[in-house]
Design an enzyme around this catalytic site. Structure first.
Site, mmCIF file in Angstrom:
data_model
loop_
_atom_site.group_PDB
_atom_site.id
_atom_site.type_symbol
_atom_site.label_atom_id
_atom_site.label_comp_id
_atom_site.label_asym_id
_atom_site.label_seq_id
_atom_site.Cartn_x
_atom_site.Cartn_y
_atom_site.Cartn_z
ATOM 1 N N MET A 128 0.878 -1.149 -0.152
ATOM 2 C CA MET A 128 0.036 -0.104 0.035
ATOM 3 C C MET A 128 0.781 1.038 0.075
ATOM 4 O O MET A 128 0.598 2.461 0.345
ATOM 5 C CB MET A 128 -0.987 0.090 1.231
ATOM 6 C CG MET A 128 -1.900 -1.438 1.090
ATOM 7 S SD MET A 128 -3.531 -0.796 2.124
ATOM 8 C CE MET A 128 -2.903 -0.660 3.492
ATOM 9 N N HIS A 153 9.646 -3.457 3.149
ATOM 10 C CA HIS A 153 8.826 -3.701 1.789
ATOM 11 C C HIS A 153 10.264 -3.825 0.975
ATOM 12 O O HIS A 153 10.219 -4.789 0.154
ATOM 13 C CB HIS A 153 8.177 -2.438 1.334
ATOM 14 C CG HIS A 153 7.179 -2.204 2.128
ATOM 15 N ND1 HIS A 153 6.811 -0.907 2.752
ATOM 16 C CD2 HIS A 153 5.851 -2.878 2.147
ATOM 17 C CE1 HIS A 153 5.446 -0.813 3.453
ATOM 18 N NE2 HIS A 153 5.088 -1.957 2.979
ATOM 19 N N ASP A 186 2.893 -9.325 9.443
ATOM 20 C CA ASP A 186 1.425 -9.292 9.135
ATOM 21 C C ASP A 186 0.962 -10.935 8.987
ATOM 22 O O ASP A 186 0.544 -11.373 7.937
ATOM 23 C CB ASP A 186 0.791 -8.646 8.082
ATOM 24 C CG ASP A 186 0.980 -7.146 8.500
ATOM 25 O OD1 ASP A 186 0.728 -6.595 9.276
ATOM 26 O OD2 ASP A 186 1.326 -6.583 7.239
ATOM 27 N N ARG A 211 3.224 2.759 9.865
ATOM 28 C CA ARG A 211 2.722 3.546 10.993
ATOM 29 C C ARG A 211 3.476 4.067 11.971
ATOM 30 O O ARG A 211 3.225 4.851 12.741
ATOM 31 C CB ARG A 211 1.338 2.676 11.283
ATOM 32 C CG ARG A 211 0.609 2.457 10.675
ATOM 33 C CD ARG A 211 -0.871 1.798 11.116
ATOM 34 N NE ARG A 211 -1.983 1.679 10.148
ATOM 35 C CZ ARG A 211 -2.072 0.554 9.288
ATOM 36 N NH1 ARG A 211 -1.554 -0.345 9.338
ATOM 37 N NH2 ARG A 211 -3.502 0.928 8.602
#
Ligand code: PAF
Length: 294
Positions: free
Chosen positions: A30, A37, A150, A187
């Site tokens: 995202m 990433h 995740d 975040r």
């Protein structure tokens, strides 16, 4: 690196890549790329001939009170980082391209969601499974790479691929951490200075929990984690759980793997972390869950 914004062009390009016999590695994101990433892109590069990265902030996986509008975005920076990490194509459609209308069909996830984040984020994994079904059909990857931070998402995506027979290997990659152990996350930028200083206790608590599991059962271990986090951070503990992995059910002695997972809400960010370990629980004659001593 090519940048593609439409589904038609992306699908056309990927079919061409396939025709040349190259294997395709895919890293769906995202955006607001961080080292976590980039390590997925690097891993995809090592294991595939051609690497596709997508950036799409998927509205379907955000609840009404979640941070869709606030989710950090910086496409120019992301383009540079993705290219440097080795992406061959960056697919960055807008919302209208992905969802020109209210979808006729969405994917509904039946298991592995009634625990951890899925318990409070109703519909979140349906949104993830729906967008990944679309992305897998657009990108046509041989392998798709996901961060194990995740871990529930990886368990759900593995279920999606198994149940719908996508010819795709799901590769779960180890969580990248800051020097003090905090899991890297888009975040983290929302933590205040004080919260950031305390945030390493999340990872500390996971390490301690592995020790506690040698002496006490999963319920007691969860309670000790909550106490530790409440004493060492200003955050609100949403959950601390020991479950089987990937089924995410109360642990049994026959489970091969366990996950120790937590979620803590700080003033402007909700952080999650976990470790997946070999099952250390054994059952005694009574059927009560206890622990093996290591
Ligand atoms: O992990 C994420 O960033 C998202 O859930 C994903 C897999 C890109 C689907 O939108």
């Amino acid at each position: 690196m090519i940048i593609v914004k439409t589904i038609k062009e992306m699908q056309h390009n990927m079919k061409e890549v396939k025709r040349t016999g190259k294997t395709i590695g895919f890293v769906p994101t995202m955006g607001y790329l961080h080292e976590g990433h980039l390590s997925l892109i690097e891993r995809a590069k090592q294991e595939s001939d051609f690497v596709a990265v997508s950036i799409f902030v998927n509205p379907l996986q955000f609840g009404p009170n979640e941070d869709f509008d606030r989710y950090p975005r910086n496409i120019e920076r992301d383009k540079k980082l993705a290219e440097e990490a080795g992406a061959d194509v960056l697919f960055c459609p807008d919302t209208k391209e992905m969802y020109p209308d209210k979808p006729v069909v969405t994917v509904s996830v039946n298991r592995r969601t009634d625990a951890l984040c899925g318990k409070s984020r109703i519909g979140h994994f349906d949104g993830v499974a729906t967008v990944l079904t679309k992305l897998f059909h657009i990108v046509l990857p041989d392998k798709a790479f996901f961060g194990l931070k995740d871990a529930q998402q990886v368990a759900v995506v593995q279920g999606l691929v198994d149940d719908f027979n996508f010819p795709i290997e799901i590769v779960g990659c180890e969580t990248k951490r800051e020097a003090d152990g905090l899991a890297k996350s888009s975040r983290n930028v929302y933590l205040t200075e004080e919260e950031r200083k305390q945030a390493h206790h999340l990872y500390q608590s996971l390490g301690k929990a592995q020790g506690w599991l040698s002496d006490c059962d999963s319920g007691e271990t969860e309670q000790k984690m909550i106490k530790y986090l409440e004493e060492h951070t200003v955050g609100t503990v949403e959950y601390c759980k020991v479950l089987s992995y990937p089924e995410l059910l109360p642990p049994e002695k026959d489970d091969e793997k366990l996950i120790i997972a937590l979620s803590v809400r700080f003033s402007k960010a909700r952080l999650i972390d976990n470790v997946i370990i070999d099952n250390v629980l054994v059952k005694q004659g009574s059927g009560e869950e206890t622990c093996s001593v290591h």
